[in-house]
Design a protein around this motif. Structure first.
Motif, short mmCIF file in Angstrom:
data_model
loop_
_atom_site.label_atom_id
_atom_site.label_comp_id
_atom_site.label_asym_id
_atom_site.label_seq_id
_atom_site.Cartn_x
_atom_site.Cartn_y
_atom_site.Cartn_z
N GLN A 137 33.64 28.74 46.20
CA GLN A 137 33.15 30.05 45.81
C GLN A 137 33.90 31.17 46.53
O GLN A 137 34.26 32.19 45.94
CB GLN A 137 31.65 30.15 46.11
CG GLN A 137 30.99 31.38 45.52
CD GLN A 137 30.91 31.33 44.00
OE1 GLN A 137 30.43 30.37 43.43
NE2 GLN A 137 31.41 32.37 43.33
N ALA A 138 34.16 30.97 47.80
CA ALA A 138 34.82 32.01 48.58
C ALA A 138 36.22 32.29 48.05
O ALA A 138 36.63 33.44 47.90
CB ALA A 138 34.88 31.61 50.05
N CYS A 139 36.98 31.23 47.75
CA CYS A 139 38.33 31.43 47.24
C CYS A 139 38.31 32.06 45.86
O CYS A 139 39.15 32.90 45.53
CB CYS A 139 39.08 30.09 47.20
SG CYS A 139 39.63 29.51 48.82
N TRP A 140 37.38 31.62 45.04
CA TRP A 140 37.30 32.19 43.70
C TRP A 140 36.99 33.69 43.78
O TRP A 140 37.63 34.50 43.13
CB TRP A 140 36.23 31.47 42.88
CG TRP A 140 36.09 32.05 41.51
CD1 TRP A 140 35.09 32.88 41.07
CD2 TRP A 140 36.98 31.88 40.40
NE1 TRP A 140 35.33 33.22 39.76
CE2 TRP A 140 36.47 32.62 39.33
CE3 TRP A 140 38.18 31.15 40.24
CZ2 TRP A 140 37.11 32.67 38.09
CZ3 TRP A 140 38.81 31.20 39.00
CH2 TRP A 140 38.28 31.94 37.95
N ASP A 141 36.00 34.03 44.59
CA ASP A 141 35.64 35.44 44.74
C ASP A 141 36.86 36.24 45.20
O ASP A 141 37.10 37.35 44.73
CB ASP A 141 34.52 35.60 45.77
CG ASP A 141 33.19 35.08 45.24
OD1 ASP A 141 33.07 34.86 44.01
OD2 ASP A 141 32.26 34.90 46.05
N ASP A 142 37.61 35.64 46.11
CA ASP A 142 38.79 36.31 46.63
C ASP A 142 39.84 36.48 45.53
O ASP A 142 40.46 37.54 45.40
CB ASP A 142 39.36 35.47 47.77
CG ASP A 142 40.10 36.32 48.76
OD1 ASP A 142 39.56 37.39 49.11
OD2 ASP A 142 41.21 35.94 49.17
N ALA A 143 40.02 35.44 44.72
CA ALA A 143 41.07 35.46 43.71
C ALA A 143 40.78 36.50 42.62
O ALA A 143 41.71 37.12 42.09
CB ALA A 143 41.22 34.07 43.08
N VAL A 144 39.54 36.67 42.27
CA VAL A 144 39.22 37.54 41.14
C VAL A 144 38.67 38.90 41.57
O VAL A 144 38.33 39.72 40.73
CB VAL A 144 38.20 36.86 40.17
CG1 VAL A 144 38.76 35.53 39.70
CG2 VAL A 144 36.85 36.69 40.81
#
Ligand SMILES: [Zn+2]
Ligand SMILES: [Zn+2]
Length: 132
Positions: free
Chosen positions: A42-49
């Protein structure tokens, strides 16, 4: 490629299960060629988008550049039918964060495979078509 199925594709963190992360799908304008095996914590996804603002059709979600369907990467959450488009530089930027993308893409030579006016295969310089 499914060996990374239970690790975040970006940071490599071990996920406890598919529900622990965000599944995502991407393709170069041809849904039949989609890679639906993407998984990020979740953290990486939030960061990516986080920077993705332009959800409108025909524009890069990251920088807002006008992009055609076949000259952009289409990216979406597995459970969300609305996809973002990414222009070539932003697509490379995203794809290169994925551990599943090896070798890394070169922004200088990257072309979408079906974009108008691009050649079919990157790196085919020197291979002239030989008439029979
Ligand atoms: Zn992660
Ligand atoms: Zn862009």
């Amino acid at each position: 490629m499914t060996i990374n199925n239970l690790c975040c594709d970006i940071c490599g963190r071990l996920l406890t299960g598919p529900r622990d992360g965000v599944r995502f799908v991407y393709h170069p304008g041809k849904p039949e060629l989609r890679d639906a095996a993407g998984l990020a914590c979740q953290a990486c996804w939030d960061d990516a988008v986080r920077e993705f603002g332009h959800a409108g059709k025909g524009r890069c979600a990251s920088c807002g550049a006008v992009v055609s369907r076949l000259a952009s990467l289409h990216l979406r959450r597995y459970d969300d039918p609305q996809s973002w488009r990414l222009c070539a530089p932003d697509a490379v930027g995203f794809l290169n964060t994925l551990r599943t993308v090896e070798p890394k893409l070169d922004p200088a030579t990257f072309r979408f495979p079906f974009a108008a006016g691009t050649r079919h295969v990157a790196g085919d310089e020197g291979q002239d078509r030989n008439p029979e």
